[in-house]
Design a protein around this motif. Structure first.
Motif, short mmCIF file in Angstrom:
data_model
loop_
_atom_site.label_atom_id
_atom_site.label_comp_id
_atom_site.label_asym_id
_atom_site.label_seq_id
_atom_site.Cartn_x
_atom_site.Cartn_y
_atom_site.Cartn_z
N TYR A 1 3.16 9.52 -12.02
CA TYR A 1 2.36 8.71 -11.10
C TYR A 1 1.52 7.70 -11.89
CZ TYR A 1 -0.99 7.79 -7.26
OH TYR A 1 -1.78 7.20 -6.30
N LYS B 1 1.70 3.57 -11.70
CA LYS B 1 0.55 2.73 -11.37
C LYS B 1 0.22 1.77 -12.51
CE LYS B 1 -0.34 4.39 -7.20
NZ LYS B 1 -0.01 3.58 -6.01
N MET C 1 -3.25 -0.05 -5.90
CA MET C 1 -2.76 0.86 -6.94
C MET C 1 -3.62 2.11 -6.92
SD MET C 1 -1.63 -2.23 -9.45
CE MET C 1 -2.99 -3.30 -8.97
N CYS D 1 0.83 -1.21 0.00
CA CYS D 1 0.00 0.00 0.00
C CYS D 1 0.86 1.26 0.00
CB CYS D 1 -0.91 -0.04 1.23
SG CYS D 1 -2.34 1.04 1.12
N THR E 1 -6.58 11.19 2.75
CA THR E 1 -5.51 10.61 3.57
C THR E 1 -4.32 11.57 3.59
OG1 THR E 1 -4.31 9.51 1.79
CG2 THR E 1 -6.16 8.30 2.75
N MET F 1 -8.94 9.51 -2.00
CA MET F 1 -9.32 9.31 -0.59
C MET F 1 -8.70 10.43 0.23
SD MET F 1 -8.50 5.22 -0.29
CE MET F 1 -6.80 5.41 -0.86
N CYS G 1 -10.28 5.07 -5.60
CA CYS G 1 -10.49 6.44 -6.08
C CYS G 1 -9.76 7.38 -5.12
CB CYS G 1 -11.98 6.74 -6.07
SG CYS G 1 -12.75 6.49 -4.46
N PHE H 1 -1.68 11.13 2.19
CA PHE H 1 -1.05 11.11 0.86
C PHE H 1 -0.94 12.51 0.27
CE2 PHE H 1 -1.66 10.91 -3.76
CZ PHE H 1 -0.72 9.98 -4.16
N TRP H 2 -2.00 13.31 0.42
CA TRP H 2 -2.04 14.61 -0.26
C TRP H 2 -1.14 15.63 0.42
CZ3 TRP H 2 -3.43 14.18 -4.95
CH2 TRP H 2 -4.31 13.17 -5.32
N GLY I 1 3.15 4.30 -1.22
CA GLY I 1 3.20 5.08 -2.44
C GLY I 1 3.14 6.56 -2.15
N1 LIG Z 1 -5.10 8.98 -1.10
C1 LIG Z 1 -5.56 8.87 -2.35
O1 LIG Z 1 -6.33 9.73 -2.86
C2 LIG Z 1 -5.19 7.67 -3.16
C3 LIG Z 1 -5.96 7.38 -4.30
C4 LIG Z 1 -5.67 6.26 -5.06
C5 LIG Z 1 -4.61 5.45 -4.69
N2 LIG Z 1 -3.86 5.77 -3.59
C6 LIG Z 1 -2.76 4.86 -3.27
O2 LIG Z 1 -3.07 4.21 -2.06
C7 LIG Z 1 -1.85 3.82 -1.40
C8 LIG Z 1 -1.93 4.27 0.04
O3 LIG Z 1 -1.93 5.69 0.08
P1 LIG Z 1 -2.65 6.51 1.23
O4 LIG Z 1 -3.69 7.34 0.60
O5 LIG Z 1 -3.01 5.60 2.36
O6 LIG Z 1 -1.49 7.51 1.62
P2 LIG Z 1 -0.57 7.63 2.93
O7 LIG Z 1 -1.45 7.69 4.13
O8 LIG Z 1 0.36 8.75 2.66
O9 LIG Z 1 0.18 6.25 2.95
C9 LIG Z 1 1.22 5.98 2.03
C10 LIG Z 1 2.29 5.25 2.78
O10 LIG Z 1 3.31 4.91 1.85
C11 LIG Z 1 4.54 5.10 2.48
N3 LIG Z 1 5.58 5.32 1.48
C12 LIG Z 1 5.60 6.23 0.48
N4 LIG Z 1 6.73 6.10 -0.25
C13 LIG Z 1 7.42 5.07 0.30
C14 LIG Z 1 8.66 4.45 0.01
N5 LIG Z 1 9.42 4.85 -1.02
N6 LIG Z 1 9.06 3.42 0.80
C15 LIG Z 1 8.30 3.02 1.84
N7 LIG Z 1 7.12 3.56 2.16
C16 LIG Z 1 6.69 4.58 1.40
C17 LIG Z 1 4.35 6.31 3.37
O11 LIG Z 1 5.29 6.26 4.39
P3 LIG Z 1 5.77 7.63 5.13
O12 LIG Z 1 4.56 8.23 5.73
O13 LIG Z 1 6.78 7.14 6.10
O14 LIG Z 1 6.34 8.47 4.03
C18 LIG Z 1 2.94 6.08 3.89
O15 LIG Z 1 2.94 5.32 5.08
C19 LIG Z 1 -0.72 4.48 -2.20
O16 LIG Z 1 -0.15 3.50 -3.03
C20 LIG Z 1 -1.43 5.53 -3.06
O17 LIG Z 1 -0.74 5.74 -4.27
C21 LIG Z 1 -4.13 6.83 -2.81
#
Ligand SMILES: NC(=O)c1ccc[n+]([C@@H]2O[C@H](COP(=O)([O-])OP(=O)(O)OC[C@H]3O[C@@H](n4cnc5c(N)ncnc54)[C@H](OP(=O)(O)O)[C@@H]3O)[C@@H](O)[C@H]2O)c1
Length: 160
Positions: free
Chosen positions: A77, A81, A63, A13, A114, A112, A110, A116-117, A15
């Protein structure tokens, strides 16, 4: 990997997001996107195959709907993916052809709301308008943890 013992479930998960118009990416930007979204997903999946080949298990690769679309403001990005999708589908065929008892799931969330942003470089939104990730995570776990002779191998989420 033997020292890590038995793995029943791997959820990839990790990213990070780096966004922007074409022509604006540094090599560091590109590496940042590929590290978690693609290289980490492949490295962990490959390791899981070594550990799960005999005992079985589930690999869940999270993804994005970006793996199903072409988003011009998210080109790198999107590429990461799509690469993860190609790898995950190939992985499923490969473990099946080898007879390994490993299920491979594709998950395409889709947008979310989190962290991430906040962590993203040049984000296209702050994510606050997106839904909570909790129902998505719950639905994924319901499918993965269910026991049946057949399974839903691909979960795509869109906003209601
Ligand atoms: N949020 C959205 O809108 C959305 C939509 C579609 C897909 N996604 C995907 O869903 C997945 C989970 O994202 P999320 O929304 O839950 O975001 P998040 O809360 O930021 O979680 C992403 C996690 O990935 C870790 N990470 C990032 N780069 C890394 C690396 N190079 N090595 C190890 N860990 C790494 C981060 O660790 P640190 O915090 O330590 O950096 C964080 O714990 C991601 O693959 C994202 O692309 C997200």
């Amino acid at each position: 990997m033997a020292e890590l013992g038995r793995w029943d479930l791997l959820i990839n998960c990790a990213g990070a997001g780096v966004f922007g118009d074409v022509g604006t990416y540094s090599v560091d930007d590109i590496q940042e996107v590929l590290r978690g979204n693609l290289i980490g997903l492949i490295a962990m999946s490959d390791a899981a195959v070594r550990v799960m080949a005999g005992t079985g298990g589930d690999i869940v690769n999270v993804m994005s709907t970006a793996a199903k679309k072409l988003r011009t403001a998210e080109s790198v990005y999107t590429a990461a993916k799509w690469g993860a999708k190609a790898y995950t589908r190939t992985l499923r065929d490969a473990v099946k052809s080898k007879g390994f008892p490993i299920r491979v799931f594709e998950v395409y969330p889709c947008g979310m709301d989190t962290h991430f942003w906040a962590a993203a470089r040049r984000p296209v939104t702050d994510g606050s308008g997106f839904p909570s990730p909790d129902p998505i995570a719950t639905q994924v776990l319901d499918v993965v943890c269910g026991s049946a002779d057949s399974y839903c191998l691909e979960l795509t989420f869109e906003r209601a």
